[in-house]
Design a protein around this motif. Structure first.
Motif, PDB file in Angstrom:
ATOM      1  N   UNK A 180       0.856  -1.187   0.000  1.00  0.00           N
ATOM      2  CA  UNK A 180       0.000   0.000   0.000  1.00  0.00           C
ATOM      3  C   UNK A 180       0.891   1.234   0.000  1.00  0.00           C
ATOM      4  N   UNK A 181       0.400   2.299  -0.570  1.00  0.00           N
ATOM      5  CA  UNK A 181       1.152   3.549  -0.617  1.00  0.00           C
ATOM      6  C   UNK A 181       1.104   4.292   0.710  1.00  0.00           C
ATOM      7  N   UNK A 182      -0.005   4.169   1.409  1.00  0.00           N
ATOM      8  CA  UNK A 182      -0.189   4.900   2.654  1.00  0.00           C
ATOM      9  C   UNK A 182      -1.160   4.128   3.537  1.00  0.00           C
ATOM     10  N   UNK A 183      -0.979   4.262   4.848  1.00  0.00           N
ATOM     11  CA  UNK A 183      -1.914   3.710   5.829  1.00  0.00           C
ATOM     12  C   UNK A 183      -2.519   4.871   6.604  1.00  0.00           C
ATOM     13  N   UNK A 184      -3.746   4.661   7.083  1.00  0.00           N
ATOM     14  CA  UNK A 184      -4.436   5.751   7.769  1.00  0.00           C
ATOM     15  C   UNK A 184      -5.280   5.188   8.904  1.00  0.00           C
TER      16      UNK A 184
ATOM     17  N   UNK B 239       4.216   4.368   5.154  1.00  0.00           N
ATOM     18  CA  UNK B 239       3.984   5.732   5.660  1.00  0.00           C
ATOM     19  C   UNK B 239       2.530   5.873   6.093  1.00  0.00           C
ATOM     20  N   UNK B 240       2.318   6.478   7.257  1.00  0.00           N
ATOM     21  CA  UNK B 240       0.949   6.499   7.754  1.00  0.00           C
ATOM     22  C   UNK B 240       0.550   7.848   8.342  1.00  0.00           C
TER      23      UNK B 240
ATOM     24  N   UNK C 137       3.793  10.069   9.514  1.00  0.00           N
ATOM     25  CA  UNK C 137       4.200  11.109   8.583  1.00  0.00           C
ATOM     26  C   UNK C 137       3.345  12.363   8.759  1.00  0.00           C
ATOM     27  N   UNK C 138       2.123  12.167   9.257  1.00  0.00           N
ATOM     28  CA  UNK C 138       1.211  13.286   9.404  1.00  0.00           C
ATOM     29  C   UNK C 138       0.199  12.981  10.501  1.00  0.00           C
ATOM     30  N   UNK C 139      -0.007  13.940  11.391  1.00  0.00           N
ATOM     31  CA  UNK C 139      -1.054  13.855  12.410  1.00  0.00           C
ATOM     32  C   UNK C 139      -2.089  14.926  12.082  1.00  0.00           C
ATOM     33  N   UNK C 140      -3.340  14.506  11.968  1.00  0.00           N
ATOM     34  CA  UNK C 140      -4.427  15.424  11.660  1.00  0.00           C
ATOM     35  C   UNK C 140      -5.227  15.715  12.920  1.00  0.00           C
TER      36      UNK C 140
ATOM     37  N   UNK D  28       2.332  12.214   1.620  1.00  0.00           N
ATOM     38  CA  UNK D  28       3.144  11.354   2.505  1.00  0.00           C
ATOM     39  C   UNK D  28       3.597  10.080   1.787  1.00  0.00           C
ATOM     40  N   UNK D  29       3.067   9.849   0.594  1.00  0.00           N
ATOM     41  CA  UNK D  29       3.457   8.660  -0.168  1.00  0.00           C
ATOM     42  C   UNK D  29       4.911   8.751  -0.569  1.00  0.00           C
ATOM     43  N   UNK D  30       5.618   7.654  -0.451  1.00  0.00           N
ATOM     44  CA  UNK D  30       7.031   7.643  -0.834  1.00  0.00           C
ATOM     45  C   UNK D  30       7.144   7.635  -2.351  1.00  0.00           C
ATOM     46  N   UNK D  31       8.113   8.376  -2.846  1.00  0.00           N
ATOM     47  CA  UNK D  31       8.343   8.420  -4.306  1.00  0.00           C
ATOM     48  C   UNK D  31       9.075   7.169  -4.768  1.00  0.00           C
ATOM     49  N   UNK D  32       8.846   6.806  -6.026  1.00  0.00           N
ATOM     50  CA  UNK D  32       9.527   5.653  -6.579  1.00  0.00           C
ATOM     51  C   UNK D  32       8.824   4.349  -6.308  1.00  0.00           C
TER      52      UNK D  32
END
Length: 405
Positions: free
Chosen positions: A104-108, A127-128, A178-181, A401-405
């Protein structure tokens, strides 16, 4: 063609047939599923149809909540053991899926909204994002006496700041995100002792549509005020009643209260003591269609709730083009700006009603300002707060927050 972003979302409860955070996060996820490839990890719904039927555009993986957890509703509401239950099985499912090559690209972790729960995503190389987080607003000291004593389990929330400082699981959950909302900027202050890479405010409420523009008749020296909310001290109804006591010279100013609770009897007595009982009506709890009628027929929405993390009723009032008077604190202080309403400072039970009265006088004297504020509120919802727009905003955050590549 660009591949769609893939996200795995953990939410103990999502249900279009529920209320509160379970419903609002459902609406966000429902719209997100149209824009990205979602995998949802959640408990199976108990109020509506199976979650997979409610979210046909997403991959839905649900876990059955044990009967004994559902049996003790009060304990379940206080301690949220189901959060730990779903986390345990979601972690197992995620480990197994990653071992088979799933990515997955991102977790939430979209729920729970309370900031006191760690996340399983800290254990994985994805990354989450955590949030939007809300709640955690303390009762202002000046109002504490009138709010009464908190229950023992509510007082346990006082341990939160200690946990933010010392709980290794909680601190690592936030520190690795990576990010807190947060539902409003105040949450960054609540979490000031927690290590964070990045914080962003993101209101976790939205609307499907707004009502047609209403041309309200201007009657000289007349103003219909409306307060909607559960009748508890923190919602500010008592402060609006006291504000009416400072407006005795304005017989055309009236107040309608909608909402049931222990505060109604107190506010009725307050209105009697102030000599304004004939200008205040308490309607109690009403069906939705009747509440909508009162939004249509009112001139100003007054909601000085001083421990409000968001304030969904503010959106309801803005849908109908009502100017708003509220308090500059918590969610209301974030939702309402100078274009959409008037805000008073959070002071004390003596000064705040006087400030509210001054704001009411200002809007009574300026019908053009009332119309301008009300229409700006409608436009704010159209451009920022429709659910499809909220989903687009969240997708941008995922991409950031998604990692490149």
């Amino acid at each position: 063609m660009t591949a769609r972003l893939r996200a795995v979302i953990l939410a103990p409860h999502l249900d279009a047939h529920d209320v509160g955070e379970s419903l609002t996060r459902f609406r966000l996820v429902e719209e997100l599923a149209k824009l990205a490839d979602l995998t949802i990890l959640a408990l199976e719904c108990t109020k509506g149809p199976p979650l997979s039927e409610q979210l046909p555009n997403a991959e839905v993986v649900t876990f059955e909540e044990p009967e004994w957890l559902r049996r003790y509703e009060r304990m379940r509401a206080m301690f949220r053991p189901n959060i730990f239950y779903v986390a345990r099985f979601a972690e197992q499912w995620l480990r197994n899926s990653l071992s088979k090559g799933r990515t997955w690209d991102v977790a939430h972790q979209i729920l729970p909204a309370a900031p006191r729960y760690p996340t399983i995503f800290r254990k994985f190389d994805i990354p989450y994002i955590i949030g939007s987080l809300g709640g955690a607003l303390p009762t202002p000291k000046a109002f504490a006496k009138e709010c009464g004593s908190a229950s023992w389990y509510t007082r346990l929330r006082g341990l939160d700041q200690a946990r933010f400082r010392y709980d290794p699981w909680l601190r690592s959950s936030y520190g690795a995100a990576e990010l807190v909302l947060g539902v409003a900027p105040y949450m960054n202050e609540v979490l000031k002792t927690v290590p964070k890479k990045r914080f962003e405010p993101f209101l976790a409420i939205g609307v499907d549509s707004i009502e047609p523009q209403v041309e309200r008749q201007v009657v000289p020296d007349s103003l219909k005020l409306l307060h909607v909310g559960r009748a508890v001290r923190t919602k500010g109804l008592r402060d609006v009643v006291r504000a009416m006591g400072h407006l005795k010279d304005l017989s055309g100013v009236t107040l309608t209260s909608i909402g049931g609770g222990e505060e109604v009897a107190i506010c009725k007595a307050e209105a009697e003591n102030l000599g304004i009982a004939d200008r205040v009506q308490f309607l109690g709890k009403l069906p939705r269609e009747e509440i909508e009628k009162h939004y249509l027929e009112s001139d100003v929405f007054v909601f000085p709730s001083f421990r409000e993390s968001m304030g969904g009723v503010l959106f309801e009032a803005m849908r109908w083009g009502l100017p708003i008077i509220t308090v500059n604190a918590g969610g209301p202080g974030f939702i309402v700006d100078e274009e959409t309403g008037l805000k008073v400072d959070l002071t004390d039970p003596e000064k705040m009603p006087r400030d509210l009265a001054d704001a009411i006088r200002q809007l009574l004297a300026d019908p053009l300002l009332r119309g301008k504020l009300g229409e700006a509120g409608r436009q704010k919802l159209l451009t920022e707060q429709l659910w499809r727009i909220k989903a687009q905003e969240m997708l941008k955050l995922y991409s950031s927050v998604k990692r490149s590549g």
